[in-house]
Design a protein around this motif. Structure first.
Motif, PDB file in Angstrom:
ATOM      1  N   ASP A 106       0.783  -1.124  -0.135  1.00 15.24           N
ATOM      2  CA  ASP A 106      -0.006  -0.138  -0.009  1.00 15.24           C
ATOM      3  C   ASP A 106       0.933   1.266  -0.033  1.00 15.24           C
ATOM      4  O   ASP A 106       0.377   2.265  -0.430  1.00 15.24           O
ATOM      5  CB  ASP A 106      -0.924  -0.111   1.259  1.00 15.24           C
ATOM      6  CG  ASP A 106      -2.055  -1.099   1.187  1.00 15.24           C
ATOM      7  OD1 ASP A 106      -2.294  -1.438  -0.159  1.00 15.24           O
ATOM      8  OD2 ASP A 106      -2.640  -1.383   2.103  1.00 15.24           O
ATOM      9  N   ASP A 107       2.121   1.162   0.777  1.00 14.21           N
ATOM     10  CA  ASP A 107       2.829   2.211   0.682  1.00 14.21           C
ATOM     11  C   ASP A 107       3.329   2.610  -0.625  1.00 14.21           C
ATOM     12  O   ASP A 107       3.563   3.823  -1.045  1.00 14.21           O
ATOM     13  CB  ASP A 107       4.076   2.309   1.504  1.00 14.21           C
ATOM     14  CG  ASP A 107       3.774   2.212   3.028  1.00 14.21           C
ATOM     15  OD1 ASP A 107       2.780   2.860   3.487  1.00 14.21           O
ATOM     16  OD2 ASP A 107       4.317   1.555   3.854  1.00 14.21           O
ATOM     17  N   VAL A 108       3.695   1.410  -1.525  1.00 19.93           N
ATOM     18  CA  VAL A 108       4.285   1.847  -2.685  1.00 19.93           C
ATOM     19  C   VAL A 108       3.103   2.370  -3.720  1.00 19.93           C
ATOM     20  O   VAL A 108       3.370   3.179  -4.598  1.00 19.93           O
ATOM     21  CB  VAL A 108       4.899   0.428  -3.229  1.00 19.93           C
ATOM     22  CG1 VAL A 108       5.308   0.747  -4.869  1.00 19.93           C
ATOM     23  CG2 VAL A 108       5.920  -0.076  -2.387  1.00 19.93           C
ATOM     24  N   ILE A 109       2.027   1.675  -3.660  1.00 24.58           N
ATOM     25  CA  ILE A 109       0.652   2.222  -4.375  1.00 24.58           C
ATOM     26  C   ILE A 109       0.364   3.529  -3.992  1.00 24.58           C
ATOM     27  O   ILE A 109       0.023   4.312  -4.905  1.00 24.58           O
ATOM     28  CB  ILE A 109      -0.449   1.244  -4.219  1.00 24.58           C
ATOM     29  CG1 ILE A 109      -0.170  -0.157  -4.943  1.00 24.58           C
ATOM     30  CG2 ILE A 109      -1.634   1.915  -4.612  1.00 24.58           C
ATOM     31  CD1 ILE A 109      -0.031  -0.114  -6.266  1.00 24.58           C
ATOM     32  N   LYS A 110       0.484   3.894  -3.092  1.00 20.05           N
ATOM     33  CA  LYS A 110       0.111   5.303  -2.598  1.00 20.05           C
ATOM     34  C   LYS A 110       1.101   6.472  -2.885  1.00 20.05           C
ATOM     35  O   LYS A 110       0.630   7.495  -3.543  1.00 20.05           O
ATOM     36  CB  LYS A 110       0.241   5.617  -0.960  1.00 20.05           C
ATOM     37  CG  LYS A 110      -0.185   6.968  -0.376  1.00 20.05           C
ATOM     38  CD  LYS A 110      -0.261   6.905   1.117  1.00 20.05           C
ATOM     39  CE  LYS A 110      -0.270   8.417   1.658  1.00 20.05           C
ATOM     40  NZ  LYS A 110      -0.532   8.524   3.003  1.00 20.05           N
ATOM     41  N   TYR A 111       2.295   6.146  -2.967  1.00 23.57           N
ATOM     42  CA  TYR A 111       3.498   6.904  -3.806  1.00 23.57           C
ATOM     43  C   TYR A 111       3.376   6.927  -5.362  1.00 23.57           C
ATOM     44  O   TYR A 111       3.246   7.953  -5.822  1.00 23.57           O
ATOM     45  CB  TYR A 111       4.775   6.535  -3.553  1.00 23.57           C
ATOM     46  CG  TYR A 111       5.895   7.514  -3.584  1.00 23.57           C
ATOM     47  CD1 TYR A 111       6.291   8.010  -2.434  1.00 23.57           C
ATOM     48  CD2 TYR A 111       6.508   7.920  -4.798  1.00 23.57           C
ATOM     49  CE1 TYR A 111       7.491   9.003  -2.233  1.00 23.57           C
ATOM     50  CE2 TYR A 111       7.489   8.827  -4.564  1.00 23.57           C
ATOM     51  CZ  TYR A 111       7.879   9.415  -3.577  1.00 23.57           C
ATOM     52  OH  TYR A 111       8.841  10.348  -3.491  1.00 23.57           O
ATOM     53  N   LEU A 112       3.013   5.889  -5.570  1.00 19.26           N
ATOM     54  CA  LEU A 112       2.585   5.892  -7.275  1.00 19.26           C
ATOM     55  C   LEU A 112       1.404   6.641  -7.466  1.00 19.26           C
ATOM     56  O   LEU A 112       1.145   7.164  -8.589  1.00 19.26           O
ATOM     57  CB  LEU A 112       2.402   4.426  -7.765  1.00 19.26           C
ATOM     58  CG  LEU A 112       3.599   3.543  -8.016  1.00 19.26           C
ATOM     59  CD1 LEU A 112       3.445   2.083  -8.539  1.00 19.26           C
ATOM     60  CD2 LEU A 112       4.300   4.208  -9.321  1.00 19.26           C
ATOM     61  N   ASP A 113       0.347   6.454  -6.738  1.00 21.76           N
ATOM     62  CA  ASP A 113      -0.769   7.402  -6.882  1.00 21.76           C
ATOM     63  C   ASP A 113      -0.426   8.733  -6.883  1.00 21.76           C
ATOM     64  O   ASP A 113      -1.139   9.733  -7.715  1.00 21.76           O
ATOM     65  CB  ASP A 113      -1.599   7.194  -5.776  1.00 21.76           C
ATOM     66  CG  ASP A 113      -2.903   7.901  -5.932  1.00 21.76           C
ATOM     67  OD1 ASP A 113      -3.977   7.487  -6.745  1.00 21.76           O
ATOM     68  OD2 ASP A 113      -3.332   8.780  -5.085  1.00 21.76           O
TER      69      ASP A 113
END
Length: 221
Positions: A80-87
């Protein structure tokens, strides 16, 4: 004001709608001759050179990275941390006209994000292509690429001391080898043949990976 999208070295003015993001890891042990941020440096190089050669936009790097829970050779974050940054990056990219995104991943654990990329595509109305370039951890291929990039320094003999550097080839990561057959198979090869330096291999792999990214950029056009 009219922007000059056709100026400069661009394969096509539509390339400005394509963004490239580097994905790797910043905090992982890589033996005696490679730095802890090897993965993201390799991913960043491939991404930037691909953008220079095509005119696509290099949108930068993702700082968080994730990993399988049983692979213990560094400090990682949640999916989720990676996805949040990509977002965040994708949202900002949309503001400058980005519609299609190539993610260049050089850290095996980040493959765990793939199932959540479709949600980002729907949320931002963009197309995303994840390109994975898995390399045996701190093995011959990664060491050779590292040498070509200038991030290699030290003794290869020391690097092959698996007792001191258990992360090399993941030879000494017992739990990871027990739970993942692919990791165990790679570790067996490293145990048998050791890690070598092959400059020509490093150059060949970099060219191959850059060409794959370029091909993906052009296919998006």
């Amino acid at each position: 004001m009219n922007l000059r999208y056709s100026s400069g070295n661009v394969v096509n003015e539509k390339v400005h709608k394509i963004g490239v993001i580097a994905l790797g890891s910043f905090l992982e042990n890589h033996g005696a001759v490679l730095p802890i941020d090897t993965d993201i440096k390799i991913a960043s190089y491939i991404s930037l050179i691909s953008c220079i050669k095509t005119g696509a936009k290099f949108l930068g790097v993702v700082i968080p990275s994730t990993e399988y829970s049983y692979v213990k050779h560094g400090i990682h974050n949640s999916v989720d941390d990676v996805i949040k940054y990509l977002d965040f990056i994708i949202n900002e990219g949309k503001k400058i006209g980005i519609e299609k995104i190539v993610i260049v991943n050089c850290h095996g654990g980040n493959i765990l994000i793939k199932d959540k990329l479709e949600d980002l595509e729907k949320k931002h109305n963009v197309k995303i292509k994840l390109l994975n370039f898995p390399l045996t951890h701190a093995g011959t291929e990664e060491v050779s690429i590292g040498y070509v990039l200038g991030i290699y320094k030290g003794s290869l003999e020391e690097h092959n001391n698996f007792g001191k550097y258990p992360e090399v080839g993941m030879v000494g990561l017992k739990e990871a080898r027990e739970k993942n057959k692919d990791i165990d198979n790679e570790a067996k090869k490293v145990e048998k043949f050791g890690v070598k330096l092959d400059i020509n291999l490093g150059k060949k792999l970099l060219d191959e990976y850059i060409n794959k990214v370029i091909k993906e950029i052009i296919s998006f056009i």
